[in-house]
Scaffold this motif. Structure first.
Motif, PDB file in Angstrom:
ATOM      1  N   ILE A   1      -6.490   0.930  -7.071  1.00  0.00           N
ATOM      2  CA  ILE A   1      -6.730   1.944  -6.041  1.00  0.00           C
ATOM      3  C   ILE A   1      -5.935   3.210  -6.327  1.00  0.00           C
ATOM      4  CG2 ILE A   1      -6.523   2.450  -3.573  1.00  0.00           C
ATOM      5  CD1 ILE A   1      -6.870  -0.520  -3.027  1.00  0.00           C
ATOM      6  N   GLU A   2      -6.613   4.344  -6.187  1.00  0.00           N
ATOM      7  CA  GLU A   2      -5.959   5.637  -6.369  1.00  0.00           C
ATOM      8  C   GLU A   2      -5.374   6.146  -5.063  1.00  0.00           C
ATOM      9  OE1 GLU A   2      -7.364  10.177  -7.437  1.00  0.00           O
ATOM     10  OE2 GLU A   2      -8.195   8.507  -8.607  1.00  0.00           O
ATOM     11  N   ARG A   3      -6.125   6.018  -3.948  1.00  0.00           N
ATOM     12  CA  ARG A   3      -5.623   6.430  -2.634  1.00  0.00           C
ATOM     13  C   ARG A   3      -6.459   5.790  -1.540  1.00  0.00           C
ATOM     14  NH1 ARG A   3      -5.790  12.633  -1.985  1.00  0.00           N
ATOM     15  NH2 ARG A   3      -5.583  12.167   0.248  1.00  0.00           N
ATOM     16  N   ILE A   4      -5.840   5.663  -0.365  1.00  0.00           N
ATOM     17  CA  ILE A   4      -6.534   5.139   0.817  1.00  0.00           C
ATOM     18  C   ILE A   4      -6.310   6.139   1.943  1.00  0.00           C
ATOM     19  CG2 ILE A   4      -6.721   3.226   2.448  1.00  0.00           C
ATOM     20  CD1 ILE A   4      -5.390   1.452   0.319  1.00  0.00           C
ATOM     21  N   ASP A   5      -7.406   6.737   2.460  1.00  0.00           N
ATOM     22  CA  ASP A   5      -7.308   7.733   3.529  1.00  0.00           C
ATOM     23  C   ASP A   5      -7.729   7.098   4.853  1.00  0.00           C
ATOM     24  OD1 ASP A   5      -6.597  10.307   2.121  1.00  0.00           O
ATOM     25  OD2 ASP A   5      -8.365   9.714   0.964  1.00  0.00           O
ATOM     26  N   HIS A   6      -6.793   7.085   5.804  1.00  0.00           N
ATOM     27  CA  HIS A   6      -7.077   6.544   7.134  1.00  0.00           C
ATOM     28  C   HIS A   6      -7.293   7.707   8.102  1.00  0.00           C
ATOM     29  CE1 HIS A   6      -5.526   5.222  11.202  1.00  0.00           C
ATOM     30  NE2 HIS A   6      -6.587   4.470  11.021  1.00  0.00           N
ATOM     31  N   ASP A   7      -8.476   7.759   8.725  1.00  0.00           N
ATOM     32  CA  ASP A   7      -8.793   8.797   9.706  1.00  0.00           C
ATOM     33  C   ASP A   7      -8.633   8.203  11.101  1.00  0.00           C
ATOM     34  OD1 ASP A   7      -9.687  10.866  11.212  1.00  0.00           O
ATOM     35  OD2 ASP A   7     -11.766  10.822  10.480  1.00  0.00           O
ATOM     36  N   PRO A   8      -7.526   8.477  11.789  1.00  0.00           N
ATOM     37  CA  PRO A   8      -7.284   7.868  13.102  1.00  0.00           C
ATOM     38  C   PRO A   8      -8.259   8.355  14.182  1.00  0.00           C
ATOM     39  CG  PRO A   8      -5.612   9.530  12.620  1.00  0.00           C
ATOM     40  CD  PRO A   8      -6.430   9.372  11.380  1.00  0.00           C
ATOM     41  N   GLN A   9      -8.849   9.549  14.009  1.00  0.00           N
ATOM     42  CA  GLN A   9      -9.765  10.073  15.022  1.00  0.00           C
ATOM     43  C   GLN A   9     -11.138   9.410  14.933  1.00  0.00           C
ATOM     44  OE1 GLN A   9      -9.424  14.218  13.956  1.00  0.00           O
ATOM     45  NE2 GLN A   9      -7.836  14.591  15.525  1.00  0.00           N
TER      46      GLN A   9
ATOM     47  N   TYR B   1       4.924  -2.387   9.663  1.00  0.00           N
ATOM     48  CA  TYR B   1       3.860  -1.441  10.003  1.00  0.00           C
ATOM     49  C   TYR B   1       3.998  -0.192   9.133  1.00  0.00           C
ATOM     50  CZ  TYR B   1       7.580   0.777  12.753  1.00  0.00           C
ATOM     51  OH  TYR B   1       8.751   1.360  13.158  1.00  0.00           O
ATOM     52  N   TYR B   2       2.880   0.510   8.971  1.00  0.00           N
ATOM     53  CA  TYR B   2       2.878   1.782   8.251  1.00  0.00           C
ATOM     54  C   TYR B   2       2.918   2.910   9.271  1.00  0.00           C
ATOM     55  CZ  TYR B   2       1.618  -0.723   3.989  1.00  0.00           C
ATOM     56  OH  TYR B   2       1.625  -1.570   2.898  1.00  0.00           O
ATOM     57  N   VAL B   3       3.751   3.917   9.003  1.00  0.00           N
ATOM     58  CA  VAL B   3       3.915   5.019   9.932  1.00  0.00           C
ATOM     59  C   VAL B   3       3.604   6.332   9.226  1.00  0.00           C
ATOM     60  CG1 VAL B   3       6.388   5.199   9.394  1.00  0.00           C
ATOM     61  CG2 VAL B   3       5.525   6.145  11.537  1.00  0.00           C
ATOM     62  N   CYS B   4       2.934   7.219   9.929  1.00  0.00           N
ATOM     63  CA  CYS B   4       2.587   8.545   9.407  1.00  0.00           C
ATOM     64  C   CYS B   4       3.862   9.346   9.148  1.00  0.00           C
ATOM     65  CB  CYS B   4       1.688   9.270  10.399  1.00  0.00           C
ATOM     66  SG  CYS B   4       1.378  11.009   9.990  1.00  0.00           S
ATOM     67  N   GLY B   5       3.954   9.987   7.982  1.00  0.00           N
ATOM     68  CA  GLY B   5       5.157  10.732   7.625  1.00  0.00           C
ATOM     69  C   GLY B   5       5.421  11.899   8.563  1.00  0.00           C
ATOM     70  N   LYS B   6       4.362  12.581   8.984  1.00  0.00           N
ATOM     71  CA  LYS B   6       4.531  13.710   9.901  1.00  0.00           C
ATOM     72  C   LYS B   6       5.029  13.226  11.255  1.00  0.00           C
ATOM     73  CE  LYS B   6       1.947  17.485  12.079  1.00  0.00           C
ATOM     74  NZ  LYS B   6       0.615  18.137  12.208  1.00  0.00           N
TER      75      LYS B   6
ATOM     76  N   LEU C   1       0.819  -1.214   0.000  1.00  0.00           N
ATOM     77  CA  LEU C   1       0.000   0.000   0.000  1.00  0.00           C
ATOM     78  C   LEU C   1       0.856   1.268   0.000  1.00  0.00           C
ATOM     79  CD1 LEU C   1      -2.779  -0.987   2.583  1.00  0.00           C
ATOM     80  CD2 LEU C   1      -2.731  -1.339   0.103  1.00  0.00           C
ATOM     81  N   ALA C   2       2.169   1.108  -0.170  1.00  0.00           N
ATOM     82  CA  ALA C   2       3.055   2.271  -0.186  1.00  0.00           C
ATOM     83  C   ALA C   2       2.689   3.187  -1.349  1.00  0.00           C
ATOM     84  CB  ALA C   2       4.504   1.825  -0.308  1.00  0.00           C
ATOM     85  N   GLY C   3       2.592   4.477  -1.073  1.00  0.00           N
ATOM     86  CA  GLY C   3       2.202   5.437  -2.089  1.00  0.00           C
ATOM     87  C   GLY C   3       0.699   5.616  -2.202  1.00  0.00           C
ATOM     88  N   LEU C   4      -0.064   4.746  -1.541  1.00  0.00           N
ATOM     89  CA  LEU C   4      -1.528   4.831  -1.576  1.00  0.00           C
ATOM     90  C   LEU C   4      -2.113   5.260  -0.234  1.00  0.00           C
ATOM     91  CD1 LEU C   4      -2.289   1.511  -3.521  1.00  0.00           C
ATOM     92  CD2 LEU C   4      -2.123   3.813  -4.472  1.00  0.00           C
ATOM     93  N   LEU C   5      -1.540   4.735   0.845  1.00  0.00           N
ATOM     94  CA  LEU C   5      -2.093   4.956   2.179  1.00  0.00           C
ATOM     95  C   LEU C   5      -1.672   6.322   2.723  1.00  0.00           C
ATOM     96  CD1 LEU C   5      -3.725   3.665   4.471  1.00  0.00           C
ATOM     97  CD2 LEU C   5      -1.580   2.684   5.328  1.00  0.00           C
ATOM     98  N   ARG C   6      -2.659   7.091   3.242  1.00  0.00           N
ATOM     99  CA  ARG C   6      -2.391   8.411   3.789  1.00  0.00           C
ATOM    100  C   ARG C   6      -3.075   8.565   5.146  1.00  0.00           C
ATOM    101  NH1 ARG C   6      -0.270  12.012   0.391  1.00  0.00           N
ATOM    102  NH2 ARG C   6      -0.973  13.729   1.738  1.00  0.00           N
ATOM    103  N   CYS C   7      -2.479   9.391   5.998  1.00  0.00           N
ATOM    104  CA  CYS C   7      -3.067   9.739   7.277  1.00  0.00           C
ATOM    105  C   CYS C   7      -3.922  10.990   7.060  1.00  0.00           C
ATOM    106  CB  CYS C   7      -1.981   9.999   8.321  1.00  0.00           C
ATOM    107  SG  CYS C   7      -2.617  10.575   9.911  1.00  0.00           S
ATOM    108  N   ALA C   8      -5.257  10.849   7.198  1.00  0.00           N
ATOM    109  CA  ALA C   8      -6.170  11.971   6.939  1.00  0.00           C
ATOM    110  C   ALA C   8      -6.011  13.080   7.970  1.00  0.00           C
ATOM    111  CB  ALA C   8      -7.605  11.468   6.906  1.00  0.00           C
ATOM    112  N   ALA C   9      -5.708  12.743   9.221  1.00  0.00           N
ATOM    113  CA  ALA C   9      -5.587  13.749  10.275  1.00  0.00           C
ATOM    114  C   ALA C   9      -4.403  14.682  10.028  1.00  0.00           C
ATOM    115  CB  ALA C   9      -5.453  13.067  11.634  1.00  0.00           C
ATOM    116  N   CYS C  10      -3.311  14.129   9.533  1.00  0.00           N
ATOM    117  CA  CYS C  10      -2.092  14.920   9.322  1.00  0.00           C
ATOM    118  C   CYS C  10      -1.898  15.308   7.858  1.00  0.00           C
ATOM    119  CB  CYS C  10      -0.868  14.136   9.797  1.00  0.00           C
ATOM    120  SG  CYS C  10      -0.926  13.658  11.535  1.00  0.00           S
ATOM    121  N   ASP C  11      -2.776  14.787   6.982  1.00  0.00           N
ATOM    122  CA  ASP C  11      -2.628  14.997   5.538  1.00  0.00           C
ATOM    123  C   ASP C  11      -1.207  14.647   5.098  1.00  0.00           C
ATOM    124  OD1 ASP C  11      -3.322  15.601   2.951  1.00  0.00           O
ATOM    125  OD2 ASP C  11      -2.854  17.737   3.152  1.00  0.00           O
ATOM    126  N   SER C  12      -0.784  13.438   5.481  1.00  0.00           N
ATOM    127  CA  SER C  12       0.577  13.001   5.212  1.00  0.00           C
ATOM    128  C   SER C  12       0.576  11.551   4.728  1.00  0.00           C
ATOM    129  CB  SER C  12       1.431  13.132   6.478  1.00  0.00           C
ATOM    130  OG  SER C  12       2.723  12.606   6.279  1.00  0.00           O
TER     131      SER C  12
END
Length: 525
Positions: free
Chosen positions: A490-498, A331-336, A302-313
């Protein structure tokens, strides 16, 4: 009583150095190197009264440029000078020793350090005086200027020829023959068919190594040709670098390149532009992927697809060790969070196996488009039909080549009127026998592939079953195949941790293949 006597002159050991930039004409009985040596010998003979003596050791550099010092005879000469074996170096002209002012200064420094003098038989000067050195440097400056002018003229000529689309030489390419009269590339149809299949194979295998393995199993080799002197060159097994040269050569499009500029060539292309550009795109993509591996970054599917929605990263893959003999924890880690600390993100990490399995399960719930499925079946049949057609064309070309080789072997096997039964004749016979064996082996492989071609095409029911059972298909995929599969759908996957939500946005291809976009919560896992 005083007795007058004449003192014997000191012996001056003289070495003659000769050079010619090209090897053309050196096989003649009397060539330019012999003429230079004769001039040096005559000059030394004229100084015999001064104790000059010509050494028997020859220092001849035939086929070496004077623009650098990478010459075997020159290296031997300087080594003997430093060893004290030579007292004077004799050349026909200054530019025979060097055409570079910097290199000449280095050579003269070595000669002076060893107490060795330097003489040009056609340009009289004495290197022991300041005026002689000045004259020598002036002459050498003109020699270097002449070399640079010749280089500029050669480059300008090649550039003009390229702009007109002309072939300016080099190693002949697989798929073309060179017309020696017109100096143009002529398409070799049997080899051109192989080149087209090589491009198709790379698109099918999606990697250089696997494509090379398939090429070798088919017995294909690089271009084989004979030089004007009768020397056979080429006919080598393919490797990654040779395959890469074929896949990136724009000559196969009917074009020529010069200084990153592209011109239409006089020759015909043998590969379509669509196929060529698709291959370049895949080469670039694979190069980026291999760069990740070379830098020890274990790329997640999922590299390049998965994003952290809270940090927009973007979220990147990471690993941590579990001890000897145990697999690493992925594991996947938020870039920010990775840059500013994990406290800056509500949930900095996600278990890689869990999120990847969750995405596959959500894709599994979607309905496969029946119209697209029919299109896939038709494309598979068309691809198989093309493969069969390519195999049949290759078989016809090989049959013709086998007949030609058998005729050649028959002629070479006949006794020669001159009784010549070895040397070039035997080499040619052995080469033809080797080629015949490879062609016959390839014919057997083609016959086997043609028999299996009609049986390997999956039915519509089998394709539908595989498409609907993504989880089973996922388990059978390699890591690279999983990554390409995700990038395709898949174009993108947005994960909202909140909120605990995961939104999956499909690509155009994914929307065609599957029904709609996804928006699910982590509680649904």
């Amino acid at each position: 009583m005083r007795t007058d006597f004449k003192k014997e002159p000191k012996t001056v050991r003289c070495a003659i150095y000769t050079r010619k930039s090209t090897s053309e004409g050196l096989d003649q009985d009397f060539n330019t190197l012999d003429a230079q040596r004769m001039s040096g010998s005559n000059f030394i003979a004229s100084q015999i009264g001064q104790g000059w003596l010509e050494l028997e050791e020859r220092y001849d550099d035939g086929g070496y440029t004077g623009g650098n010092m990478e010459r075997p005879a020159l290296k031997r000469l300087l080594a003997d000078v430093n060893a004290g074996k030579i007292d004077c170096v004799v050349v026909y002209k200054v530019d025979r020793l060097s055409r570079s002012l910097l290199d000449f200064s280095r050579i003269m420094e070595q000669l002076d350090g060893a107490g060795c003098s330097f003489v040009s038989t056609t340009q009289h000067f004495n290197t022991t005086s300041s005026m002689g050195r000045l004259t020598l440097n002036i002459l050498l400056s003109f020699a270097q200027f002449e070399r640079e002018i010749i280089s500029e003229r050669t480059r300008d000529k090649m550039a003009a020829a390229r702009r007109q689309g002309k072939y300016v030489g080099g190693r002949p390419l697989l798929g073309y023959d060179l017309d020696r009269d017109s100096k143009r590339l002529i398409v070799n149809e049997s080899e051109a068919a192989i080149v087209r299949q090589i491009f198709d194979l790379y698109l099918e295998k999606r990697g250089l190594v696997t494509t090379v393995q398939e090429i070798r199993s088919r017995g294909w080799r690089t271009k084989r040709w004979t030089t004007k002197t009768g020397k056979t060159i080429g006919d080598a097994a393919f490797c990654k670098s040779r395959l890469h040269c074929v896949l990136t050569n724009r000559i196969y499009l009917g074009q020529v390149c010069y200084n990153d500029e592209i011109y239409d060539g006089e020759h015909d292309g043998i590969v379509s532009e669509a196929v060529f550009m698709e291959v370049q795109k895949m080469l670039k993509k694979n190069r980026i992927a291999s760069g990740d591996i070379n830098h020890e970054r274990r790329k997640g599917t999922l590299a390049g697809l998965l994003r952290c929605a809270a940090c927009d990263s973007a979220m990147s893959i990471a690993t941590s060790g579990r001890g000897r003999g145990k697999p690493s924890y992925r594991y996947y880690v938020c870039g920010k969070a990775a840059k500013r600390g994990r406290k800056t993100c509500p949930r900095a990490t996600l278990p890689a196996d869990d999120i990847e399995k969750f995405v596959v399960q959500q894709l599994q719930l979607l309905r496969v488009d029946e119209t697209l499925l029919n299109s896939i079946c038709n494309q598979a049949r068309a691809k198989m039909a093309k493969k069969q057609n390519d195999l049949e064309n290759e078989r016809r070309a090989i049959v013709a080549e086998v007949a030609r080789l058998e005729r050649t072997i028959s002629v070479l096997s006949m006794p020669d009127d001159n009784g010549d039964s070895n040397g070039t004749r035997l080499d040619s016979l052995a080469s033809c026998n080797e080629q015949l064996t490879r062609r016959q082996q390839r014919l057997m492989q083609i016959d086997t592939e043609l028999l299996k071609a009609g049986r390997t095409l999956p039915s519509r029911v089998e394709i539908l079953k595989s498409a609907r059972d993504l989880e089973t298909l996922w388990e059978k995929m390699t890591t690279g195949e999983r990554s390409r599969f995700m990038q395709l759908l898949i174009e993108r996957i947005d994960h909202d941790p909140q909120g605990g939500n995961v939104a999956i946005t499909l690509t155009d291809t994914g929307r065609e293949f599957l029904s709609n976009e996804l928006s699910v919560t982590e509680d649904d896992q």
